[in-house]
Design a protein around this motif. Structure first.
Motif, mmCIF file in Angstrom:
data_model
loop_
_atom_site.group_PDB
_atom_site.id
_atom_site.type_symbol
_atom_site.label_atom_id
_atom_site.label_comp_id
_atom_site.label_asym_id
_atom_site.label_seq_id
_atom_site.Cartn_x
_atom_site.Cartn_y
_atom_site.Cartn_z
ATOM 1 N N GLU A 14 0.796 -1.295 0.063
ATOM 2 C CA GLU A 14 0.015 -0.016 0.144
ATOM 3 C C GLU A 14 0.996 1.224 0.032
ATOM 4 O O GLU A 14 0.423 2.154 -0.675
ATOM 5 C CB GLU A 14 -0.830 -0.003 1.071
ATOM 6 N N ARG A 15 2.006 1.400 0.847
ATOM 7 C CA ARG A 15 2.904 2.476 0.780
ATOM 8 C C ARG A 15 3.347 2.542 -0.641
ATOM 9 O O ARG A 15 3.698 3.932 -1.197
ATOM 10 C CB ARG A 15 3.999 2.119 1.939
ATOM 11 N N LEU A 16 4.006 1.597 -1.408
ATOM 12 C CA LEU A 16 4.308 1.872 -2.460
ATOM 13 C C LEU A 16 3.472 2.327 -3.462
ATOM 14 O O LEU A 16 3.893 2.954 -4.471
ATOM 15 C CB LEU A 16 4.797 0.352 -2.989
ATOM 16 N N LEU A 17 2.124 1.837 -3.499
ATOM 17 C CA LEU A 17 1.176 2.236 -4.471
ATOM 18 C C LEU A 17 0.834 3.585 -4.107
ATOM 19 O O LEU A 17 0.565 4.496 -5.299
ATOM 20 C CB LEU A 17 0.046 1.465 -4.150
ATOM 21 N N ARG A 18 0.710 4.256 -2.918
ATOM 22 C CA ARG A 18 0.559 5.597 -2.486
ATOM 23 C C ARG A 18 1.523 6.392 -3.048
ATOM 24 O O ARG A 18 1.318 7.490 -3.874
ATOM 25 C CB ARG A 18 0.501 5.630 -0.945
ATOM 26 N N ALA A 19 2.863 6.046 -2.920
ATOM 27 C CA ALA A 19 3.981 6.879 -3.490
ATOM 28 C C ALA A 19 3.996 6.970 -4.676
ATOM 29 O O ALA A 19 4.381 7.996 -5.423
ATOM 30 C CB ALA A 19 5.220 6.086 -2.745
ATOM 31 N N ALA A 20 3.943 5.583 -5.428
ATOM 32 C CA ALA A 20 4.057 5.867 -6.966
ATOM 33 C C ALA A 20 3.140 6.520 -7.472
ATOM 34 O O ALA A 20 3.148 7.008 -8.402
ATOM 35 C CB ALA A 20 3.870 4.390 -7.328
ATOM 36 N N THR A 21 1.554 6.349 -7.088
ATOM 37 C CA THR A 21 0.546 6.973 -7.502
ATOM 38 C C THR A 21 0.737 8.669 -7.319
ATOM 39 O O THR A 21 0.855 9.396 -8.398
ATOM 40 C CB THR A 21 -0.705 6.871 -6.555
ATOM 41 N N GLU A 22 1.209 9.305 -6.304
ATOM 42 C CA GLU A 22 1.555 10.452 -6.026
ATOM 43 C C GLU A 22 2.555 11.111 -6.973
ATOM 44 O O GLU A 22 2.575 12.108 -7.646
ATOM 45 C CB GLU A 22 1.884 11.109 -4.712
ATOM 46 N N LEU A 23 3.744 10.333 -7.031
ATOM 47 C CA LEU A 23 4.886 10.557 -7.989
ATOM 48 C C LEU A 23 4.704 10.744 -9.288
ATOM 49 O O LEU A 23 4.987 11.459 -10.112
ATOM 50 C CB LEU A 23 6.214 9.832 -7.455
ATOM 51 N N PHE A 24 4.028 9.600 -9.696
ATOM 52 C CA PHE A 24 3.819 9.378 -11.393
ATOM 53 C C PHE A 24 2.664 10.364 -11.628
ATOM 54 O O PHE A 24 2.951 11.188 -12.758
ATOM 55 C CB PHE A 24 3.227 7.882 -11.623
ATOM 56 N N CYS A 25 1.680 10.538 -10.962
ATOM 57 C CA CYS A 25 0.751 11.636 -11.398
ATOM 58 C C CYS A 25 1.137 13.158 -11.334
ATOM 59 O O CYS A 25 0.870 13.747 -12.206
ATOM 60 C CB CYS A 25 -0.709 11.542 -10.595
ATOM 61 N N ARG A 26 2.113 13.310 -10.328
ATOM 62 C CA ARG A 26 2.594 14.704 -10.490
ATOM 63 C C ARG A 26 3.623 14.989 -11.485
ATOM 64 O O ARG A 26 3.890 15.962 -11.832
ATOM 65 C CB ARG A 26 2.991 15.042 -8.799
ATOM 66 N N HIS A 27 4.692 14.249 -11.443
ATOM 67 C CA HIS A 27 5.851 14.189 -11.967
ATOM 68 C C HIS A 27 6.073 13.486 -13.425
ATOM 69 O O HIS A 27 6.587 14.189 -14.356
ATOM 70 C CB HIS A 27 7.248 14.020 -11.097
ATOM 71 N N GLY A 28 5.264 12.682 -13.609
ATOM 72 C CA GLY A 28 5.113 11.870 -14.747
ATOM 73 C C GLY A 28 6.046 10.694 -14.483
ATOM 74 O O GLY A 28 7.057 10.638 -13.683
ATOM 75 N N ILE A 29 5.427 9.560 -15.326
ATOM 76 C CA ILE A 29 6.067 8.280 -15.139
ATOM 77 C C ILE A 29 7.593 8.267 -15.529
ATOM 78 O O ILE A 29 8.336 7.624 -14.699
ATOM 79 C CB ILE A 29 5.365 7.058 -15.985
ATOM 80 N N HIS A 30 7.763 8.722 -16.645
ATOM 81 C CA HIS A 30 9.227 8.578 -16.920
ATOM 82 C C HIS A 30 10.373 9.431 -16.079
ATOM 83 O O HIS A 30 11.340 9.119 -16.040
ATOM 84 C CB HIS A 30 9.514 9.068 -18.356
ATOM 85 N N ALA A 31 9.765 10.368 -15.387
ATOM 86 C CA ALA A 31 10.601 11.344 -14.789
ATOM 87 C C ALA A 31 10.746 10.912 -13.275
ATOM 88 O O ALA A 31 11.676 11.188 -12.545
ATOM 89 C CB ALA A 31 9.764 12.711 -14.582
ATOM 90 N N VAL A 32 10.132 9.601 -12.901
ATOM 91 C CA VAL A 32 10.167 9.123 -11.611
ATOM 92 C C VAL A 32 10.644 7.801 -11.642
ATOM 93 O O VAL A 32 10.166 6.955 -12.468
ATOM 94 C CB VAL A 32 9.049 9.057 -10.957
ATOM 95 N N GLY A 33 11.996 7.462 -11.117
ATOM 96 C CA GLY A 33 12.693 6.177 -10.932
ATOM 97 C C GLY A 33 11.905 5.608 -9.785
ATOM 98 O O GLY A 33 11.571 5.954 -8.785
ATOM 99 N N VAL A 34 12.716 4.155 -9.595
ATOM 100 C CA VAL A 34 12.044 3.353 -8.508
ATOM 101 C C VAL A 34 12.846 3.753 -7.295
ATOM 102 O O VAL A 34 12.409 3.546 -6.199
ATOM 103 C CB VAL A 34 12.466 1.902 -8.775
ATOM 104 N N ASP A 35 13.820 4.323 -7.501
ATOM 105 C CA ASP A 35 14.528 4.783 -6.239
ATOM 106 C C ASP A 35 13.742 6.108 -5.590
ATOM 107 O O ASP A 35 13.588 5.903 -4.380
ATOM 108 C CB ASP A 35 16.128 5.449 -6.605
ATOM 109 N N ALA A 36 13.252 6.962 -6.354
ATOM 110 C CA ALA A 36 12.422 7.841 -5.614
ATOM 111 C C ALA A 36 11.007 7.484 -5.207
ATOM 112 O O ALA A 36 10.581 7.637 -3.976
ATOM 113 C CB ALA A 36 11.851 9.005 -6.830
ATOM 114 N N VAL A 37 10.585 6.136 -5.541
ATOM 115 C CA VAL A 37 9.275 5.641 -5.201
ATOM 116 C C VAL A 37 9.684 4.814 -3.785
ATOM 117 O O VAL A 37 8.823 5.076 -2.985
ATOM 118 C CB VAL A 37 8.913 4.500 -6.344
ATOM 119 N N VAL A 38 10.737 4.262 -3.870
ATOM 120 C CA VAL A 38 11.045 3.341 -2.655
ATOM 121 C C VAL A 38 11.385 4.336 -1.474
ATOM 122 O O VAL A 38 11.039 4.202 -0.426
ATOM 123 C CB VAL A 38 11.828 2.395 -2.961
ATOM 124 N N ALA A 39 12.082 5.514 -1.717
ATOM 125 C CA ALA A 39 12.442 6.305 -0.663
ATOM 126 C C ALA A 39 11.054 6.930 -0.091
ATOM 127 O O ALA A 39 11.048 7.406 1.154
ATOM 128 C CB ALA A 39 13.177 7.487 -1.451
#
Length: 222
Positions: free
Chosen positions: A32-57
Motif C-alpha cells: 500500500e505504501r508503494l502504491l501511494r508513493a508511486a501514484t502521487e509521484l507518477f501523477c504529479r511528475h510523470g512516469i518517466h521522470a520518476v525512478g524506482v529509487d524515488a518511489v521506494v524513498a
C-alpha cells in the motif's frame, strides 16, 4: 479497486498527498505504501521522470521489496493505473448515481463533479491520458488499459443517455466523452476553474438538442 488493499488515489478531491517521511512511518503494508508513493509521484511528475529509487524513498521500503511485490517498474505503473481507474470510476460514477434523480439530472451532474476535481490543488489531469502521452504511441500496453477504463465509463453514460430517451445513445456518448476529455486536458493546461462551468454549458446544449422533449434551459454563466 480489486481484492488488493483499498487504494488511496492521488488525483481525487479530498485525499491527503504522500509525503516521503510520513509515508515511511506509516503502519500500512509495504504494498500500500508503494502504491501511494508511486501514484502521487507518477501523477504529479510523470512516469518517466520518476525512478524506482524515488518511489521506494517516498514509501520507506527497500528496492528489493518493490521488485518482489511488482516484478518491475512497468508492472507497478500498470497497477497504479488500474487502481487509479477504479478509484476514479467509483468516485465519478458513484457521484452520478447518488440519491434519487432522473437520468437527465444524473447527466447534468457530470461537470459539477468534474469541476470539483479540477479545483483541487492536487488535480494532475487524467493519469491514463498522461500515460499515453508519455509512452511510445505504437505501444498498446498502456493504450489498452486506457481504453478499458474509458469503455467502462462510456458504458454507464450510454445507459443513462438511453434511459433519458436518446435516439442514438451510441453516437451521443462519444460526443459526451469528447467534452469530458477535452475539459480534463484544458483544466490541466490552463488551471482555469471556469473550465467546469464551460463544459456544463456545452453539455446542457448538447443534451437539449439531442434528447426528445428536452426544453432548452436558461443557463447562468458561472
Amino acid at each position: 479497486m480489486t481484492a488488493q488493499a483499498q487504494p488511496l488515489p492521488a488525483v481525487l478531491p479530498g485525499e491527503d498527498p504522500v509525503r516521503g517521511e510520513a509515508s515511511a512511518r506509516s503502519d500500512a503494508p509495504p504494498r500500500e505504501r508503494l502504491l501511494r508513493a508511486a501514484t502521487e509521484l507518477f501523477c504529479r511528475h510523470g512516469i518517466h521522470a520518476v525512478g524506482v529509487d524515488a518511489v521506494v524513498a517516498a514509501a520507506g521500503t527497500a528496492k528489493a521489496t518493490l521488485y518482489k511485490l511488482f516484478g518491475s517498474k512497468e508492472r507497478l505503473v500498470e497497477t497504479v493505473l488500474e487502481a487509479e481507474g477504479q478509484a476514479w470510476r467509483d468516485w465519478f460514477l458513484g457521484g452520478l448515481e447518488a440519491g434519487e434523480a432522473s437520468p437527465r439530472e444524473r447527466l447534468d451532474r457530470i461537470f459539477p463533479l468534474l469541476a470539483e476535481w479540477f479545483r483541487d490543488e492536487r488535480f494532475y489531469g487524467c493519469p491514463f491520458i498522461n500515460a499515453v502521452g508519455e509512452h511510445d504511441k505504437r505501444d498498446d500496453r498502456v493504450r489498452n488499459l486506457t481504453l478499458a477504463h474509458k469503455r467502462q465509463v462510456a458504458a454507464r453514460l450510454r445507459a443513462l443517455l438511453a434511459e433519458a430517451g436518446a435516439p442514438d445513445p451510441d453516437a451521443l456518448v462519444h460526443e459526451v466523452g469528447l467534452l469530458i476529455d477535452g475539459a480534463i486536458v484544458t483544466a490541466l493546461v490552463t488551471r482555469d476553474p471556469e473550465v467546469g462551468a464551460v463544459g456544463a454549458r456545452a453539455l446542457a446544449s448538447l443534451l437539449d438538442n439531442a434528447l426528445p422533449g428536452a426544453a432548452p434551459r436558461r443557463r447562468k454563466r458561472a
